[in-house]
Design an enzyme around this catalytic site. Structure first.
Site, PDB file in Angstrom:
ATOM      1  N   THR A   1      37.127  46.257  48.571  1.00  5.60           N
ATOM      2  CA  THR A   1      36.234  47.655  47.931  1.00  5.60           C
ATOM      3  C   THR A   1      34.888  48.211  48.682  1.00  5.60           C
ATOM      4  O   THR A   1      34.086  48.717  48.489  1.00  5.60           O
ATOM      5  CB  THR A   1      35.884  46.797  47.059  1.00  5.60           C
ATOM      6  OG1 THR A   1      35.228  45.553  46.848  1.00  5.60           O
ATOM      7  CG2 THR A   1      37.332  46.027  45.703  1.00  5.60           C
TER       8      THR A   1
ATOM      9  N   GLU B   1      35.181  47.304  38.186  1.00  2.10           N
ATOM     10  CA  GLU B   1      35.380  46.728  36.557  1.00  2.10           C
ATOM     11  C   GLU B   1      35.224  48.731  35.996  1.00  2.10           C
ATOM     12  O   GLU B   1      36.627  48.212  34.852  1.00  2.10           O
ATOM     13  CB  GLU B   1      35.058  45.714  35.899  1.00  2.10           C
ATOM     14  CG  GLU B   1      35.051  44.645  37.521  1.00  2.10           C
ATOM     15  CD  GLU B   1      36.025  43.771  37.377  1.00  2.10           C
ATOM     16  OE1 GLU B   1      37.077  43.664  36.573  1.00  2.10           O
ATOM     17  OE2 GLU B   1      36.215  43.274  39.161  1.00  2.10           O
TER      18      GLU B   1
END
Length: 743
Positions: free
Chosen positions: A468, A705
């Site tokens: 990420t 998310e």
């Protein structure tokens, strides 16, 4: 603070600007080592044997043929694997499959490990594993039904007002049930363990999203002191939640390494990924919305179910975002589960909120239709002033601007609400909208920041980068705090020998690292100024409090010229100074003064070609309110990836189980459909810039998310606009759309 170049001229600020991943060159050149890339001397290979039934017990295991095969060192079964211990029932250490491998002869799911071969080569291990014969008794058809009935009385999770009375009295109502199927994570990198035993303890090369939790769990279950357990995860080929907690294969590899006194590598197969390392559970949610005719929401009730494995206690919190998302005086959320003969589920990107918001935001669209009201206006009309679930103010919430800004950029004002009314040639267009939210919490974190006499900065913490961009954003934080170019910052993570850092889940690493990195940087600077005042001739007559530090240099206060910190350290005859900083964490806090979440809105266009029964997501406009974005480049990557994953969730993905033996029949990447480059729409992402300074000093919340939350609902809302078919059971199937009257 802006970093300075060699001449002392401040460079552009690094916080809030797109910075290419500092680990990128290693990844594209093969220099980045993933878990299965480690090859210690004397390495052996392990291959598990999986049960071909989902219920029953092992009657016998014939290993004779496998043991005689070339290269085989040992075949392990329950009789010779040794002891695995259980975790304490109320401890903080997490594992999803609480029953240790090989603990008994009971089969609880298809694919459960029943034996393991260790051999000189991977091919030899697999060939021998295929020769092991397992006989089963008491086998019966498994219960793998996706239709759910509660195992026990539903638990009330949020409650205010009198929702049943308000719903009954509401002039406009929606009462529908929405379902989402089981999905499998399927990161590119397969789960892998390389285990090394040194006679006293373990070094385990693992692909885990939580090295500190992994160390605690493995030490407990293998029966060694935690200080004799080292976990290394330098790079991870994505996890999406499936690599948060240890799985049985890691224990099996470690036990074999200890027994054989040789390193052992175990890489699960793609088929095993569908059975043995978790999945998103299926959900079933009844939504009841009641509203006045002006669109004011007066009642919201959400009753959800999800499946759970036998003997496990996993919870998929579908109501996680519901209580605070929209204003309503009457709300009730209940949750329960149904046990199935399926392997344990685990968190998958946006657990709880992702399936939960599919239902909530689908129901909101249906309510807008019943009211004959624009779905954007319905949401704007029901914007809450405070978090009504907790009765506390929001730390920062800009959902209204997400909606209005997204609508403007998408061109929502041109939307004709009539079903099938918008066209592009022979393609029918459908436009849909849905909102999203995700928690903003901090986990405990400790960081070391070291200023070195060569002008470099070392930042170290026992966290991990799961793809990420953690390496990069941590480097940006340190570069900004110290005032050096980011090329001077070395980030060291992925090893439990480092100060304990946060797990990589829940989009919490960035927000958790901010206070720890800044605190550690300040402490390192304080150490530097003390050294300067005591040991450097230029500053020997100056008290520490009369010195200043900016742009990587030490100054007398008020002076225009300063000395680079590397020169100061050399003059002080010191190799480095080090500061340690902590973030206490807010996850699980019971006394919150403000409600901290991120918000967003998805606008989606689908194209329906009825002549050839083809449906495609054509374009997406997403606006995200995530506080201050440390690195817009990596953050945009996260949202784009989540959107592609959302296309898969909405249109393609689901596990299909054989009711005779509990096997996932589409347990491969040919039959389990996922979005590819060909399915990727045009994606436009915008971040609002509202630093949440009540959350941390930089005002940065997590991103990742939230990009998946709500997206499937935006797609199915657009599908309804195009076709008139309301899809309440994911994924959308072409068969569903053949009933459309739009031509």
């Amino acid at each position: 603070m802006s970093p300075a170049d060699a001449s002392g001229t401040p460079a552009p600020p690094v916080i809030g600007h797109g910075v290419a991943r500092i680990d990128g060159p290693l990844k594209v050149s093969g220099g980045a080592h993933y878990s299965s890339d480690f090859h210690p001397d004397g390495l052996l290979y392990a291959a598990p044997v999986c049960a071909h039934v989902a219920t029953g017990r092992i009657a016998s295991i014939d290993t004779d043929a496998a043991e005689r095969m070339p290269g085989v060192h040992k075949v392990y079964t329950r009789g010779n694997i040794g002891t695995f211990y259980r975790l304490p029932p109320k401890g903080s250490t997490r594992i999803d499959e609480h029953r240790p491998p090989f603990e008994d002869d009971i089969i609880r799911y298809h694919g459960q490990y029943v034996a393991m071969v260790v051999a000189d080569t991977f091919e030899q291990a697999c060939a021998a594993a295929d020769r092991i014969k397992v006989a089963y008794a008491d086998v019966k058809d498994p219960d793998v039904r996706m239709r759910l009935e509660p195992e026990k009385e539903a638990k009330v999770e949020s409650d205010r007002g009198d929702v049943d009375r308000a719903f009954a009295a509401a002039p406009v109502k929606v009462d529908q049930t929405y379902t989402t199927p089981i999905e499998t994570h399927n990161p590119i990198e397969l789960h892998a363990s390389v285990s090394v035993w040194d006679g006293e303890g373990f070094t385990l090369y693992e692909n885990t999203q939580s090295i500190m939790n992994h160390r605690a769990a493995m030490a407990q279950m293998l029966g060694v002191p935690k200080e004799h357990m080292r976990i290394v995860t330098q790079y991870l080929g994505s996890g999406f939640g499936g690599k948060l907690w240890p799985w049985p294969h890691a224990l099996l590899a470690a036990a074999a390494a200890r027994d054989l006194k040789r390193p052992v590598k175990l890489v699960v197969t793609r088929r095993m990924m569908f059975h043995d390392v978790g999945h998103r559970p299926n959900t079933q949610q009844r939504l009841r919305l009641g509203a006045n005719r002006d669109g004011t929401l007066v009642a919201l009730r959400q009753d959800y179910l999800h499946h759970c494995a036998r003997g496990e206690d996993y919870k998929e919190d579908c109501g996680e975002a519901t209580g605070y998302l929209w204003s309503t005086p009457n709300l009730r959320i209940t949750g329960s589960f149904a046990r199935r003969d399926i392997a344990p589920p685990t968190p998958m990107r946006g657990p709880g909120a992702v399936p939960g918001l599919f239902a909530v935001e689908s129901a909101m669209d249906e309510l807008a239709l019943a009211l004959k009201m624009d779905p954007v206006q319905l949401r704007l009309h029901n914007e809450p002033k405070i978090d009504e679930a907790e009765n506390i103010p929001f730390s920062s919430r800009h959902m209204k601007e997400c909606l209005t800004r997204g609508a403007e950029r998408f061109g929502w004002s041109r939307r004709n609400p009539a079903v099938g009314s918008m066209r592009d040639g022979d393609t029918v267009l459908g436009w849909g909208v849905a909102c999203c939210s995700w928690m903003a919490k901090q986990l405990p974190a400790t960081v070391s920041v070291m200023l070195n006499d060569d002008g470099t900065v070392r930042v170290a913490s026992g966290t991990q980068d799961i793809g990420t961009g953690t390496y990069t954003v941590v480097a940006q934080m340190a570069a900004s705090a110290i005032g050096v170019d980011i090329s001077k910052v070395q980030v060291v993570i992925g090893d439990t020998r480092l100060p304990p850092g946060p797990l990589s889940g829940g989009s919490m690493v960035t927000g958790s690292m901010v206070p720890a990195v800044l605190d550690a940087s300040r402490q390192a600077i304080d150490q530097l100024l003390t050294a300067a005042s005591q040991h450097v001739q230029d500053f020997h007559d100056v008290a520490k409090d009369d010195l200043d530090f900016r742009e990587g240099r030490v100054f007398r206060k008020g002076a225009k010229e300063g000395r680079p910190f590397a020169d100061v350290l050399k003059s002080a005859r010191m190799a480095h100074v080090e500061g340690k900083g902590d973030s206490p964490g807010t996850m699980g806090s019971k006394k919150n003064s403000v409600s901290t979440h991120s918000y967003g809105a998805h606008f989606v266009e689908v194209g329906w070609q009825p002549q050839i029964a083809r449906l495609r997501v054509r374009r997406v406009m997403t606006v995200i309110d995530a506080g201050r974005v440390v690195n817009p480049m990596t953050a945009r990557n996260q949202i784009e990836g989540a959107i592609v994953m959302g296309v898969g969730m909405a249109l393609l993905e689901e596990n299909r189980y054989d009711h005779r033996n509990g096997m996932v029949v589409n347990s491969n990447l040919a039959d389990y459909l996922m979005a590819t480059h060909a399915d990727t729409p045009h994606i436009d992402v915008e971040f609002l810039d509202y630093p949440d300074l009540q959350f941390n000093e930089l005002g940065a919340r997590g991103v990742g998310e939230i990009g998946l939350a709500g997206f499937a609902a935006a797609v199915t809302n657009a599908v309804h606009h195009a076709t008139g078919v309301r899809v309440r059971d994911l994924p959308v199937r072409i068969e569903d759309l053949l009933a459309s009257t739009v031509s």
